[in-house]
Design an enzyme around this catalytic site. Structure first.
Site, PDB file in Angstrom:
ATOM      1  N   CYS A 131       0.806  -1.231   0.000  1.00  0.00           N
ATOM      2  CA  CYS A 131       0.000   0.000   0.000  1.00  0.00           C
ATOM      3  C   CYS A 131       0.841   1.285   0.000  1.00  0.00           C
ATOM      4  O   CYS A 131       0.560   2.233  -0.743  1.00  0.00           O
ATOM      5  CB  CYS A 131      -0.947   0.002   1.192  1.00  0.00           C
ATOM      6  SG  CYS A 131      -0.173  -0.565   2.707  1.00  0.00           S
ATOM      7  N   HIS A 244      -2.943   6.254   4.648  1.00  0.00           N
ATOM      8  CA  HIS A 244      -1.508   6.350   4.932  1.00  0.00           C
ATOM      9  C   HIS A 244      -1.017   7.722   4.460  1.00  0.00           C
ATOM     10  O   HIS A 244      -1.389   8.187   3.373  1.00  0.00           O
ATOM     11  CB  HIS A 244      -0.725   5.300   4.153  1.00  0.00           C
ATOM     12  CG  HIS A 244      -0.901   3.891   4.637  1.00  0.00           C
ATOM     13  ND1 HIS A 244      -1.622   3.552   5.757  1.00  0.00           N
ATOM     14  CD2 HIS A 244      -0.382   2.726   4.139  1.00  0.00           C
ATOM     15  CE1 HIS A 244      -1.555   2.233   5.925  1.00  0.00           C
ATOM     16  NE2 HIS A 244      -0.827   1.712   4.957  1.00  0.00           N
TER      17      HIS A 244
END
Ligand code: A2P
Length: 336
Positions: A131, A244
């Protein structure tokens, strides 16, 4: 003319990413004939909704992939190692979100905005990158193409959903326990995650970096198809549920001003520039959650070197960082 439809399996359907894969297949109207929702025996019999119908979750076993065209895997690397080749033998194309095959030379590691051409050489398995790597390369690819990136220094601020549904529960539970003056019990993470930052994601390797940090180094080079880029990473888990964030410093071969970078990124596929400091606007994890784009802001020239930039890159790790990227790969495979 009727469009071709595909039978799709989601392995890890009850997990954080698996659940999002199911929603995104629906949202993007992926042409599905039949969907098979697979998990562990713990979830057998559970019902999940797809296309207005309740679908019963079944246990993953060696027969699960018979008749499946596309198998989306997000049940951890061990399950991918156990079942992906069986799925390929049964005739499915596997898009694997785990780290099991990412660095295997014969397996394409794909971010559709960056290296869609790599899909064509698959031999049954296509890997979805980590990710943190996905969001970084979506933002850096246009810059690399324009001025060549020589070096990347990245520090991440990663949400707990990247660890999975048990980590989401752990952050909620610890927060409640602290507010109620109860003892905190750490089960998923080695230390308290609520109101804390953990400079450890995944396990440590011999060079004292974590696996997550080395994934960012190795996967970035593979996706950008450039082994000459110097990369160093520090990956940190923070008490955020979704999204994130990354502080990224790059050194480039040719000079790119901050204005030029802003312009370049404004036209880049999958990127949204949010960089209005007068209005205190910059990418935020809470705003990126549930969105598809990679958000880039705080774009500044690195004044300590001649040709360098600082960027703040944020994206929903469960969507673009995992489920959405996998389904975009599937869309390319079927030619939509
Ligand atoms: P289950 O919910 O039955 O445990 P997450 O990454 O959010 O933790 O989710 C992991 C996913 O992988 C879940 O769907 C989980 O199913 C699935 N999974 C975990 N262990 C196995 C296993 N041994 N066989 C099949 N699926 C598994």
């Amino acid at each position: 003319m009727s469009i071709k439809r595909y039978s799709v399996a989601v392995a890890g359907a009850t997990g954080a990413v698996g659940n999002e894969m199911i929603s995104i297949l629906e949202e993007r109207e992926f042409p599905v004939t039949e969907i098979k929702l697979l998990a562990s025996d713990r979830s057998e019999g559970k019902k999940l909704e797809f296309g207005g119908k309740d679908i019963t979750v079944t246990k993953t076993d060696s027969n699960s992939f018979n008749g499946i065209d596309i198998a989306l895997f997000s049940a951890g690397a061990d399950r991918s190692k156990e079942f992906a080749s069986l799925a390929v033998k049964a005739g499915a194309i596997v898009i694997d979100n785990s780290s099991a095959f990412r660095m295997a030379p014969e397996v394409p590691l794909v971010v559709p905005e960056v290296n869609p051409h790599a899909i064509a050489r698959h031999k049954g398995i296509i890997a979805n990158p980590n990710c943190s790597t996905i969001q970084m390369v979506v933002a850096l690819k246009p810059i690399h193409d324009a001025v060549r990136i020589k070096r990347i220094v990245v520090s991440t601020y990663q949400s707990v959903s990247g660890t999975g549904k048990e980590a989401i529960e752990e952050l909620s539970q610890e927060t409640r326990d602290i507010f109620n003056c109860r003892e905190v019990k750490c089960q998923v993470y080695p230390h308290q995650i609520a109101f804390n930052c953990l400079p450890q994601i995944d396990t440590f390797e011999e060079n004292r970096y974590t696996k997550e940090e080395m994934k960012m180094v190795n996967e970035t080079r593979k996706i950008l198809e450039d082994d000459t880029i110097a990369i160093t990473a520090t990956a940190v888990r923070v008490p955020v549920f979704y999204g994130h964030s990354e502080s990224v410093n790059i050194e480039t071969e040719k000079k790119l001003t901050a204005d030029e970078a802003r312009e370049l990124l404004s036209n880049a596929s999958g990127v949204k520039v949010v960089d209005n400091i007068d209005a205190l606007e910059y990418p935020l994890a809470v705003k990126a959650a549930s969105k598809d784009e990679v958000f880039v802001g705080r774009i500044r020239e690195d004044e300590s070197i001649e040709k360098g930039l600082n960027l703040w890159i944020v994206s929903d790790n469960i969507r673009k960082g995992a489920a959405l990227n996998a389904i975009q790969i599937a869309e390319i495979l079927i030619g939509v």
